[in-house]
Design an enzyme around this catalytic site. Sequence first.
Site, PDB file in Angstrom:
ATOM      1  N   SER B  14      46.488  32.702  60.198  1.00 27.63           N
ATOM      2  CA  SER B  14      45.480  33.484  59.283  1.00 27.63           C
ATOM      3  C   SER B  14      44.097  33.662  60.074  1.00 27.63           C
ATOM      4  O   SER B  14      43.805  34.063  60.933  1.00 27.63           O
ATOM      5  CB  SER B  14      45.712  33.161  57.762  1.00 27.63           C
ATOM      6  OG  SER B  14      45.070  34.148  57.109  1.00 27.63           O
ATOM      7  N   HIS B  41      48.095  37.360  59.040  1.00 32.32           N
ATOM      8  CA  HIS B  41      47.650  38.228  58.073  1.00 32.32           C
ATOM      9  C   HIS B  41      46.402  39.128  58.668  1.00 32.32           C
ATOM     10  O   HIS B  41      45.495  38.743  59.059  1.00 32.32           O
ATOM     11  CB  HIS B  41      46.998  37.107  57.102  1.00 32.32           C
ATOM     12  CG  HIS B  41      47.721  36.261  56.427  1.00 32.32           C
ATOM     13  ND1 HIS B  41      47.362  34.979  55.963  1.00 32.32           N
ATOM     14  CD2 HIS B  41      49.312  36.356  56.268  1.00 32.32           C
ATOM     15  CE1 HIS B  41      48.440  34.502  55.520  1.00 32.32           C
ATOM     16  NE2 HIS B  41      49.544  35.349  55.519  1.00 32.32           N
ATOM     17  N   ASP B 134      50.031  30.079  52.738  1.00 27.73           N
ATOM     18  CA  ASP B 134      50.845  30.740  53.173  1.00 27.73           C
ATOM     19  C   ASP B 134      51.689  29.929  54.616  1.00 27.73           C
ATOM     20  O   ASP B 134      50.815  29.403  55.416  1.00 27.73           O
ATOM     21  CB  ASP B 134      50.750  32.067  53.687  1.00 27.73           C
ATOM     22  CG  ASP B 134      52.026  32.769  53.876  1.00 27.73           C
ATOM     23  OD1 ASP B 134      52.931  32.670  53.521  1.00 27.73           O
ATOM     24  OD2 ASP B 134      51.930  34.058  54.594  1.00 27.73           O
TER      25      ASP B 134
END
Lengths: 279, 191
Positions: B14, B41, B134
């Site tokens: 991310s 992401h 995540d």
Amino acid sequence: MQDDIKQHGVEDIEIQLLLEALYQRYHYDFRHYARASIKRRLIQARGQLGFASFSAMQEGLLHDPSTLPRLLNYLTVQVSEMFRDPDYFRALREKVIPHLRTYPSLKIWVAGCSNGEELYSLAILFREEGLEQRTIFYATDINPDALRAAEAGVYPLDQIRKFTESHQRSGARSSLSDYYTADYGRAVFDKSLRSRVVFSDHSLVTDAAFGEMHLISCRNVLIYFDRDLQDRALGLFRDSLARKGFLGLGSKESLRFSQHAPSFSDFVREEKIYQRQDS
Amino acid sequence: MTDQPIKAIAIGASAGAVQALLKILPALPEGYPLPVLIVVHVPPDRRNALVSLFQTKCVLPVKEAEDKERIIGGTIYFAPSDYHLLVEADGSFALSLDEAVNHSRPAIDVLLETAADAYGPALVGIVLTGANHDGAVGLRAVADGGGMAIVEDPTVAQVPTMPAAALAACPSARPMTLDDIIFTLSKMATT
């Protein structure tokens, strides 16, 4: 660790049996849905509906019909948006509508309409382009709850800002606020948008072709199918389209892997809009 | 880890992803045999620029994963923006528009969980730099399936939150520097 691996294998058998039970008992056929997605949704359903295992869920499904609608909502309902991918709607407006204008009457099929966001987007677009009065829209889904939601046309107000932006980017000729009234945190869409719509239960898995459609819009439904089922659905679309009719798919869907590809030509390639050919 | 040969590498990243991946991916040599599946992401309403960026930097072919595409060794695949990327048991991709997981679509958990299901012990799962949680549940699934779980060492990661969360959820994961990760991945090419 070996036990965990075995446990995985057992779960896959249970899922297979559960989907078989769902089909034999209620004729809902998810056996050829893309399995990884179905499994994630079933795991979610198992937790939230309070079943200890998929076998327990199967028993509930077979003996307690009230389990069915609750499970269906996990397996089918799709969160969507109005005018999702504005460029798709812009391409319909600028490239497809000029062809549709040449017909005295039009049939449009929104296949897998879910809660109706795509349907209302098209109804608004056709009204803006002056074609609504000569058009009949068919909005189909397998989930009766989704069809009811589509027929109600009520969406959370906090989504409207995004819908409005997308509508504008699709080349709007009006304001989205012309079409709904705000009411206790909800946007209630004008029922006149539904006056040309037929809502119907229809399965791309088990039901047959219908009508001579001029446009079929089926976006982000096929990604949930395996290749065999994608092929069946695309065959159904081919058989349901008038000569030179249009098919619109989701931005990550294509005909590339399908045996029916020769029956279609690219019309707007980057927006996955295809045209039915004679072959 | 078992003696079973590795068949795939799945990576989630991310905040700080591009810099970390710019170290790892260009280091994979020509003829590298394993497929590399990646979720980063990215904002949903922007065209995914990762593929074109990494195409210019990598020896291996880089592409966006397509629905129902068969996964080929020696290829680097990125999840398309605004879709979850899943691996099917037959070794092909599926995409979905299911709800965001951990406020993310694509979600690292979805890739790692389905890849763990498909590849079992033949999977390497890696969670890199990031500012959210995540990938933690997914990495645990990788380890539970018998696969090798790796996190970027939180003490050196650009943003430590995500690898730290993954390590907490999956204590058997090995913390590694980016150089160690490159070394580990390149060793897998020769076994």
